[in-house]
Design a protein around this motif. Structure first.
Motif, mmCIF file in Angstrom:
data_model
loop_
_atom_site.group_PDB
_atom_site.id
_atom_site.type_symbol
_atom_site.label_atom_id
_atom_site.label_comp_id
_atom_site.label_asym_id
_atom_site.label_seq_id
_atom_site.Cartn_x
_atom_site.Cartn_y
_atom_site.Cartn_z
ATOM 1 N N UNK A 105 0.844 -1.187 0.000
ATOM 2 C CA UNK A 105 0.000 0.000 0.000
ATOM 3 C C UNK A 105 0.884 1.243 0.000
ATOM 4 N N UNK A 106 0.772 2.113 -1.005
ATOM 5 C CA UNK A 106 1.653 3.278 -1.096
ATOM 6 C C UNK A 106 1.505 4.223 0.094
ATOM 7 N N UNK A 107 2.559 4.920 0.372
ATOM 8 C CA UNK A 107 2.593 5.905 1.437
ATOM 9 C C UNK A 107 1.700 7.090 1.067
ATOM 10 N N UNK A 108 0.712 7.425 1.870
ATOM 11 C CA UNK A 108 -0.203 8.523 1.511
ATOM 12 C C UNK A 108 0.492 9.869 1.397
ATOM 13 N N UNK A 109 1.688 9.999 1.965
ATOM 14 C CA UNK A 109 2.436 11.249 1.814
ATOM 15 C C UNK A 109 3.062 11.364 0.427
ATOM 16 N N UNK A 110 3.169 10.241 -0.271
ATOM 17 C CA UNK A 110 3.820 10.240 -1.577
ATOM 18 C C UNK A 110 2.841 10.038 -2.724
ATOM 19 N N UNK A 111 1.744 9.348 -2.453
ATOM 20 C CA UNK A 111 0.841 8.940 -3.524
ATOM 21 C C UNK A 111 -0.534 9.568 -3.318
ATOM 22 N N UNK A 112 -1.089 10.108 -4.378
ATOM 23 C CA UNK A 112 -2.381 10.766 -4.313
ATOM 24 C C UNK A 112 -3.495 9.741 -4.476
ATOM 25 N N UNK A 113 -4.259 9.491 -3.412
ATOM 26 C CA UNK A 113 -5.409 8.610 -3.582
ATOM 27 C C UNK A 113 -6.550 8.951 -2.632
ATOM 28 N N UNK A 114 -6.438 10.060 -1.906
ATOM 29 C CA UNK A 114 -7.508 10.472 -1.012
ATOM 30 C C UNK A 114 -8.580 11.241 -1.798
ATOM 31 N N UNK A 115 -9.824 10.956 -1.497
ATOM 32 C CA UNK A 115 -10.927 11.585 -2.224
ATOM 33 C C UNK A 115 -10.859 13.115 -2.161
ATOM 34 N N UNK A 143 -10.808 0.918 -7.364
ATOM 35 C CA UNK A 143 -9.959 0.181 -6.437
ATOM 36 C C UNK A 143 -8.571 -0.009 -7.055
ATOM 37 N N UNK A 144 -7.537 0.259 -6.272
ATOM 38 C CA UNK A 144 -6.175 0.050 -6.749
ATOM 39 C C UNK A 144 -5.637 1.137 -7.650
ATOM 40 N N UNK A 145 -6.342 2.268 -7.760
ATOM 41 C CA UNK A 145 -5.872 3.363 -8.618
ATOM 42 C C UNK A 145 -4.854 4.197 -7.849
ATOM 43 N N UNK A 146 -3.685 4.396 -8.434
ATOM 44 C CA UNK A 146 -2.620 5.146 -7.787
ATOM 45 C C UNK A 146 -1.993 6.133 -8.774
ATOM 46 N N UNK A 147 -1.604 7.285 -8.257
ATOM 47 C CA UNK A 147 -0.937 8.300 -9.078
ATOM 48 C C UNK A 147 0.257 8.862 -8.303
ATOM 49 N N UNK A 148 1.402 8.936 -8.931
ATOM 50 C CA UNK A 148 2.560 9.583 -8.302
ATOM 51 C C UNK A 148 2.275 11.076 -8.194
ATOM 52 N N UNK A 149 2.331 11.585 -6.992
ATOM 53 C CA UNK A 149 2.060 13.007 -6.804
ATOM 54 C C UNK A 149 3.133 13.691 -5.975
ATOM 55 N N UNK A 150 4.231 12.988 -5.748
ATOM 56 C CA UNK A 150 5.305 13.535 -4.932
ATOM 57 C C UNK A 150 6.626 12.983 -5.446
ATOM 58 N N UNK A 151 7.610 13.855 -5.610
ATOM 59 C CA UNK A 151 8.910 13.440 -6.125
ATOM 60 C C UNK A 151 9.733 12.863 -4.973
ATOM 61 N N UNK A 152 9.578 11.558 -4.714
ATOM 62 C CA UNK A 152 10.289 10.952 -3.587
ATOM 63 C C UNK A 152 11.642 10.387 -4.003
#
Length: 315
Positions: free
Chosen positions: A270-280, A296-305
């Motif tokens: 499960x991706x780190x919510x600080x790095x991955x955008x998936x909150x409504x 379900x299972x949709x993930x988007x990179x939203x942070x340059x980690x």
């Protein structure tokens, strides 16, 4: 030292021989990602060529077209899954001997389409009327909320509808038991680029118009497509010093797929919510109707980690 691995599959071009497969890894405490380019997922003609080589039943059939007429869907799908396993075997042999047997997979094709299925399955007029009541656009019938948000194609549109179906046949023959939102995720490279644009202000990225290929001279990237160059440089992709390399736009998309899942924590992946955008709440800010929920299972990179993504090999 925990090392996370992830497969990225740009499968949208599987019918036109432009799909790409990439494997990436990252030490959890590091800001460096390494990736290996694994080539194109076999299209129908390449699967037929593989069947002629690997299956005695087709050894004497000279025409690939004839093999495709005779071959069953399960035979074609099995060749595609065998290809993935062959590439991973090469990675273990020549690059990363400690590569685990089960690796999470991120793919750029719709996986959870339950938001659309009720309407597609309705036949009674009363149910159809109840389903569409209150909708503001016909797009709500053919696009999931997330597709509308990122201007993606309708999952069952003519140009892309065969891809989710084909991918499910590949999953059926995979040696790895994939479970959506555990070790199988969906992303959209264009969405990743849009979100990364908000955190890389000094290197504007381009959602569209970055087709073609770029050449790594051993020191720097060159390409006739400046949009592609901007994306590669902005995301931080480099080749090996002194080693020439070619990177296509489809391989870039596959890299974006793979890095989606490298900031998570096993075994759930499960991706780190600080790095991955998936909150409504992140989506609701832009006025998208998410009353039916996110896929379900949709993930988007939203942070340059990461600071750098190194291409360390090609299989």
């Amino acid at each position: 030292m925990a090392v996370y691995y992830s497969l990225g599959l740009d499968i949208a071009g599987v019918t036109t021989d432009t799909s790409s497969l990439v494997i990436s890894r990252k030490v959890i405490s590091s800001r460096e990602i390494e990736c290996i380019l694994l080539g194109k997922l076999p299209n129908d003609r390449e699967c037929a060529r593989r069947l002629r080589k690997n299956n005695k039943k087709y050894a004497s059939v000279s025409s690939l077209k004839k093999i495709l007429e005779l071959a069953t869907v399960d035979e074609l799908a099995e060749e595609q899954t065998k290809f993935i396993q062959e590439q991973l075997t090469e990675v273990r042999k020549n690059h990363w001997p400690l590569l685990p047997s089960s690796i999470p997979l991120v793919v750029d094709t719709p996986l959870d389409t339950r938001e659309l299925l009720p309407f597609l399955g309705f036949h009674r007029t009363s149910k159809i009327k109840a389903h569409i009541k209150g909708m503001n656009s016909y797009n709500e019938l053919v696009k999931r909320s997330i597709d509308e948000y990122y201007e993606g194609r309708p999952p069952y549109a003519d140009l892309i509808g065969s891809v989710p179906v084909r991918f499910k046949t590949i999953l059926a023959y995979s040696r790895t038991p994939y479970v959506l939102a555990k070790n199988l995720f969906e992303t959209y490279p264009r969405a990743c680029i849009r979100e990364l644009n908000t955190v890389i202000p000094t290197h504007p990225l381009h959602e569209l118009g970055y087709g073609g290929s770029a050449h790594w001279t051993g020191l720097a990237w060159t390409s006739p497509n400046n949009n592609l160059l901007d994306n590669i440089r902005g995301i931080g992709i480099v080749g090996m010093p002194g080693v020439r390399e070619i990177l296509t736009d489809h391989e870039l998309d596959a890299i974006l797929c793979s890095v989606v899942n490298l900031s998570g924590n096993p075994p759930s992946f499960k991706p780190n919510p600080n790095h991955i955008l998936f909150q409504k709440s992140q989506y609701l800010k832009r006025g998208v109707n998410l009353n039916r929920g996110l896929p379900k299972g949709y993930r988007v990179v939203a942070y340059l980690y990461w600071d750098i993504i190194k291409i360390v090999g090609r299989v």
